[in-house]
Design a protein around this motif. Structure first.
Motif, PDB file in Angstrom:
ATOM      1  N   HIS A 171       0.841  -1.213  -0.086  1.00 38.48           N
ATOM      2  CA  HIS A 171       0.074   0.127   0.243  1.00 38.48           C
ATOM      3  C   HIS A 171       0.893   1.418  -0.205  1.00 38.48           C
ATOM      4  CE1 HIS A 171      -3.560  -2.225   1.521  1.00 38.48           C
ATOM      5  NE2 HIS A 171      -2.695  -2.972   1.909  1.00 38.48           N
ATOM      6  N   HIS A 172       0.095   2.327  -0.291  1.00 38.01           N
ATOM      7  CA  HIS A 172       0.804   3.729   0.096  1.00 38.01           C
ATOM      8  C   HIS A 172      -0.192   4.390   0.966  1.00 38.01           C
ATOM      9  CE1 HIS A 172      -0.732   6.341  -3.310  1.00 38.01           C
ATOM     10  NE2 HIS A 172      -1.564   5.646  -2.939  1.00 38.01           N
ATOM     11  N   SER A 173       0.250   5.428   1.968  1.00 38.84           N
ATOM     12  CA  SER A 173      -0.510   6.043   2.847  1.00 38.84           C
ATOM     13  C   SER A 173      -1.221   7.247   2.113  1.00 38.84           C
ATOM     14  CB  SER A 173       0.356   6.133   4.135  1.00 38.84           C
ATOM     15  OG  SER A 173       1.062   7.274   3.818  1.00 38.84           O
ATOM     16  N   ALA A 174      -0.959   7.545   1.304  1.00 42.40           N
ATOM     17  CA  ALA A 174      -1.691   8.745   0.431  1.00 42.40           C
ATOM     18  C   ALA A 174      -1.220   9.993   1.380  1.00 42.40           C
ATOM     19  CB  ALA A 174      -3.043   8.404   0.220  1.00 42.40           C
ATOM     20  N   MET A 246       4.843   4.874   3.572  1.00 40.72           N
ATOM     21  CA  MET A 246       4.583   6.239   3.834  1.00 40.72           C
ATOM     22  C   MET A 246       4.785   7.365   2.803  1.00 40.72           C
ATOM     23  SD  MET A 246       5.831   5.368   7.673  1.00 40.72           S
ATOM     24  CE  MET A 246       6.027   7.062   8.324  1.00 40.72           C
ATOM     25  N   GLY A 247       3.583   7.659   2.461  1.00 37.82           N
ATOM     26  CA  GLY A 247       3.564   8.784   1.324  1.00 37.82           C
ATOM     27  C   GLY A 247       2.772   8.592   0.268  1.00 37.82           C
ATOM     28  N   THR A 248       2.637   9.443  -0.946  1.00 40.76           N
ATOM     29  CA  THR A 248       1.797   9.255  -2.045  1.00 40.76           C
ATOM     30  C   THR A 248       2.622   9.098  -3.254  1.00 40.76           C
ATOM     31  OG1 THR A 248       0.391  10.909  -1.165  1.00 40.76           O
ATOM     32  CG2 THR A 248       0.377  10.412  -3.521  1.00 40.76           C
ATOM     33  N   TYR A 249       2.510   7.996  -3.877  1.00 38.29           N
ATOM     34  CA  TYR A 249       3.349   7.415  -4.850  1.00 38.29           C
ATOM     35  C   TYR A 249       2.821   7.255  -6.176  1.00 38.29           C
ATOM     36  CZ  TYR A 249       6.232   7.399  -0.970  1.00 38.29           C
ATOM     37  OH  TYR A 249       7.143   7.654   0.135  1.00 38.29           O
ATOM     38  N   CYS A 299      -9.098  -4.888  -5.457  1.00 42.21           N
ATOM     39  CA  CYS A 299     -10.284  -4.146  -5.645  1.00 42.21           C
ATOM     40  C   CYS A 299      -9.999  -2.829  -6.499  1.00 42.21           C
ATOM     41  CB  CYS A 299     -11.006  -3.751  -4.193  1.00 42.21           C
ATOM     42  SG  CYS A 299     -10.095  -2.910  -2.988  1.00 42.21           S
ATOM     43  N   SER A 300     -11.079  -1.895  -6.612  1.00 39.62           N
ATOM     44  CA  SER A 300     -10.785  -0.685  -7.452  1.00 39.62           C
ATOM     45  C   SER A 300     -10.326   0.308  -6.691  1.00 39.62           C
ATOM     46  CB  SER A 300     -12.254  -0.457  -8.082  1.00 39.62           C
ATOM     47  OG  SER A 300     -12.084   0.774  -8.840  1.00 39.62           O
ATOM     48  N   THR A 301      -9.013   0.460  -6.795  1.00 40.74           N
ATOM     49  CA  THR A 301      -8.395   1.668  -5.972  1.00 40.74           C
ATOM     50  C   THR A 301      -7.024   1.845  -6.975  1.00 40.74           C
ATOM     51  OG1 THR A 301      -7.070   2.066  -4.114  1.00 40.74           O
ATOM     52  CG2 THR A 301      -7.190  -0.144  -4.641  1.00 40.74           C
ATOM     53  N   GLU A 302      -6.384   3.108  -6.747  1.00 39.09           N
ATOM     54  CA  GLU A 302      -5.268   3.404  -7.126  1.00 39.09           C
ATOM     55  C   GLU A 302      -4.044   3.019  -6.443  1.00 39.09           C
ATOM     56  OE1 GLU A 302      -4.389   4.912 -10.189  1.00 39.09           O
ATOM     57  OE2 GLU A 302      -6.636   4.597 -10.567  1.00 39.09           O
ATOM     58  N   CYS A 303      -4.196   2.480  -5.108  1.00 39.51           N
ATOM     59  CA  CYS A 303      -3.157   2.241  -4.213  1.00 39.51           C
ATOM     60  C   CYS A 303      -2.608   0.875  -4.654  1.00 39.51           C
ATOM     61  CB  CYS A 303      -3.928   2.050  -2.963  1.00 39.51           C
ATOM     62  SG  CYS A 303      -2.722   1.620  -1.463  1.00 39.51           S
ATOM     63  N   PRO A 304      -1.267   0.821  -4.665  1.00 40.92           N
ATOM     64  CA  PRO A 304      -0.246   1.855  -4.006  1.00 40.92           C
ATOM     65  C   PRO A 304       0.223   2.809  -4.793  1.00 40.92           C
ATOM     66  CG  PRO A 304       0.935  -0.130  -4.740  1.00 40.92           C
ATOM     67  CD  PRO A 304      -0.703  -0.324  -5.299  1.00 40.92           C
ATOM     68  N   GLY A 305      -0.283   3.512  -5.727  1.00 44.53           N
ATOM     69  CA  GLY A 305       0.130   4.361  -6.745  1.00 44.53           C
ATOM     70  C   GLY A 305       0.774   3.766  -7.699  1.00 44.53           C
ATOM     71  N   GLN A 306       0.602   4.386  -8.948  1.00 45.70           N
ATOM     72  CA  GLN A 306       1.169   3.842 -10.106  1.00 45.70           C
ATOM     73  C   GLN A 306       2.812   3.619 -10.041  1.00 45.70           C
ATOM     74  OE1 GLN A 306      -0.421   2.239 -12.579  1.00 45.70           O
ATOM     75  NE2 GLN A 306       1.735   1.796 -13.495  1.00 45.70           N
ATOM     76  N   ALA A 307       3.371   4.653  -9.493  1.00 46.58           N
ATOM     77  CA  ALA A 307       4.803   4.678  -9.498  1.00 46.58           C
ATOM     78  C   ALA A 307       5.340   3.614  -8.275  1.00 46.58           C
ATOM     79  CB  ALA A 307       5.551   6.023  -8.766  1.00 46.58           C
ATOM     80  N   THR A 308       4.549   3.049  -7.710  1.00 50.02           N
ATOM     81  CA  THR A 308       5.034   2.075  -6.703  1.00 50.02           C
ATOM     82  C   THR A 308       4.426   0.469  -7.629  1.00 50.02           C
ATOM     83  OG1 THR A 308       4.483   3.154  -4.592  1.00 50.02           O
ATOM     84  CG2 THR A 308       4.516   0.546  -4.695  1.00 50.02           C
ATOM     85  N   TYR A 309       3.431   0.763  -8.221  1.00 54.00           N
ATOM     86  CA  TYR A 309       2.770  -0.514  -8.713  1.00 54.00           C
ATOM     87  C   TYR A 309       3.789  -1.028  -9.915  1.00 54.00           C
ATOM     88  CZ  TYR A 309      -0.527  -4.234 -10.449  1.00 54.00           C
ATOM     89  OH  TYR A 309      -1.220  -5.091 -10.736  1.00 54.00           O
ATOM     90  N   GLY A 310       4.156   0.108 -10.622  1.00 57.43           N
ATOM     91  CA  GLY A 310       5.017  -0.005 -11.741  1.00 57.43           C
ATOM     92  C   GLY A 310       6.297  -0.696 -11.388  1.00 57.43           C
ATOM     93  N   ARG A 311       6.875  -0.780 -10.143  1.00 56.03           N
ATOM     94  CA  ARG A 311       8.274  -1.068  -9.755  1.00 56.03           C
ATOM     95  C   ARG A 311       7.902  -2.456  -8.824  1.00 56.03           C
ATOM     96  NH1 ARG A 311      12.045   3.416  -7.927  1.00 56.03           N
ATOM     97  NH2 ARG A 311      13.478   1.569  -8.283  1.00 56.03           N
TER      98      ARG A 311
END
Length: 410
Positions: A171-174, A246-249, A299-311
């Motif tokens: 996850h990311h905490s957003a 911790m943060g928004t990614y 489920c339908s969410t952007e978490c953990p952020g595309q910049a995390t998910y892509g890695r």
């Protein structure tokens, strides 16, 4: 005279509304909640006694809304972990306590709820060993205990449940990437989850700061930190372990220190639990859920952020590398190459005429494997019949049994 009378009435109403707002409703020892009505595209100012974080519950579309305090504007996004009837903005955490803020509504109109949290400042955690300092030991990494980051806050009290981990959810905490007091971030997330959302405890098993510091999350009581069931994965938390960056990614990539800590934490857990970083498991939300998965895989969410998910592919590879580096037995006389292997691998044979090989995956399942060729003290094997993953190769020579990890990436 009549005009003067109406001015007094409006002034009195304004004072009464302000007084009602200042009282609020206490929903926890550190948290207050207010209800008020707003119109779209308007700026509202609020005074609070003391706050370290703020979030807003709303109906409709969140577009263009922001909070301004101490001369800085903070854009608001949707909290993708909130599961209530209304929507919620991300938790906006401040490095320093505030006593007032302004809220620009953007597209929001109607009744809103304002949740204001005071996490009470505490000493920063310093001198915590980074994971790479324990890397050679290949054991459980150094972490900040709940007794440290939760100092002075109410402790959770409930009957814990535990599970066998089959999937690790990232996850990311957003929260803001500008906050530098990471202990303060964890304290505010804890209060938001427990007093704002009414959960039993913080939702994640672990939280990782941008500098690589790992914080223990949900308190397991007398159980294991990595086995206590959290509240993080779309309402279906059994068989999962939650790790929060911790943060928004969404657009900004996690730091190298954060990803290094993540991979080393995951390698410890995967090795302990016999998990294959490249495998998938069936889950009620996804019949092929990756062992190392993102929140959005359920489920339908952007978490953990595309910049995390892509890695995450990179994370799986570095996790497997760390597992391989912590091999049960290292010896200069026995090497496997290339490792990871994509279609074949070779083994340098130990002296003697007796050479027997067996291969097991991380769950102990046996796979038959025979050399395709043995020449000049080199045995060559095909990996065509193997799926990508981490395996243990048993090599029985005339003198000893040697075990080495093999990573297959077909």
């Amino acid at each position: 005279m009549r005009q003067y009378f109406w001015v007094l009435i409006l002034l009195f109403a304004s004072l009464m509304a302000h007084a009602q707002y200042d009282q609020g409703r206490k929903v926890g020892a550190n948290t207050r909640l207010w209800r008020t009505k707003v119109e779209s595209e308007q700026l509202y100012s609020f005074a609070v006694e003391k706050a370290t974080s703020v979030t807003i519950r709303y109906e409709g579309i969140l577009e263009g809304a922001y909070i301004e305090t101490a001369g800085k504007k903070y854009a608001l996004s949707q909290d993708e972990h909130h599961q209530g009837k209304s929507n919620s903005t991300n938790l906006l955490i401040f490095d320093a306590s505030i006593s007032e803020f302004s809220f620009f509504t953007g597209a929001i109109s109607g009744e809103i709820q304002i949740i204001v949290i005071d996490a009470e400042r505490t000493k920063r955690v310093s001198g915590v060993p980074r994971l790479n300092e324990q890397y050679a030991k290949c054991g459980e990494p150094a972490m900040v205990d709940q007794s440290i980051w939760r100092e002075g806050l109410p402790e959770p009290s409930y009957n814990r449940s535990f599970t066998v981990t089959e999937n690790i959810i990232i996850h990311h905490s957003a929260t803001s990437n500008e906050v530098s007091d990471y202990t303060n971030v964890v304290r505010n997330i804890y209060l938001y989850h427990t007093q704002g959302n009414g959960w039993s405890d913080i939702g994640y098993n672990y939280l990782i700061a941008p500098d690589g510091t790992i914080f223990k999350g949900r308190d397991p009581g007398n159980g294991d930190q990595d086995a206590v069931i959290g509240a993080h994965f779309c309402g279906r938390n059994s068989t999962t372990m939650g790790v929060c960056l911790m943060g928004t990614y969404t657009n900004i990539s996690p730091s190298d220190e954060m990803l290094e800590s993540l991979s080393l934490l995951l390698s410890w857990k995967a090795d302990k639990g016999g998990l294959n970083p490249f495998a998938t498991n069936s889950h009620p939300l996804n019949t092929a859920l990756p062992v190392i998965a993102g929140h959005r895989d359920g489920c339908s969410t952007e978490c953990p952020g595309q910049a995390t998910y892509g890695r995450l592919v990179e994370v799986r590879n570095t996790t497997a590398d760390a597992i391989e580096a912590c091999s049960e037995k290292e010896t200069a006389m026995f090497s496997i190459y290339p490792n990871p292997a994509s279609s074949f691998f070779k083994v340098e044979l130990v002296g003697g005429d007796d050479h027997r090989f067996e291969l097991y995956d991380m769950r102990g399942q046996f796979f038959k494997i025979e050399p395709q060729q043995m020449h000049d003290e080199i045995a060559t094997f095909s990996t065509g019949h193997l799926i990508s993953g981490v395996y243990i190769l048993h090599y029985q020579s005339a003198d000893e049994l040697i075990k080495r990890r093999l990573i297959v990436s077909n």
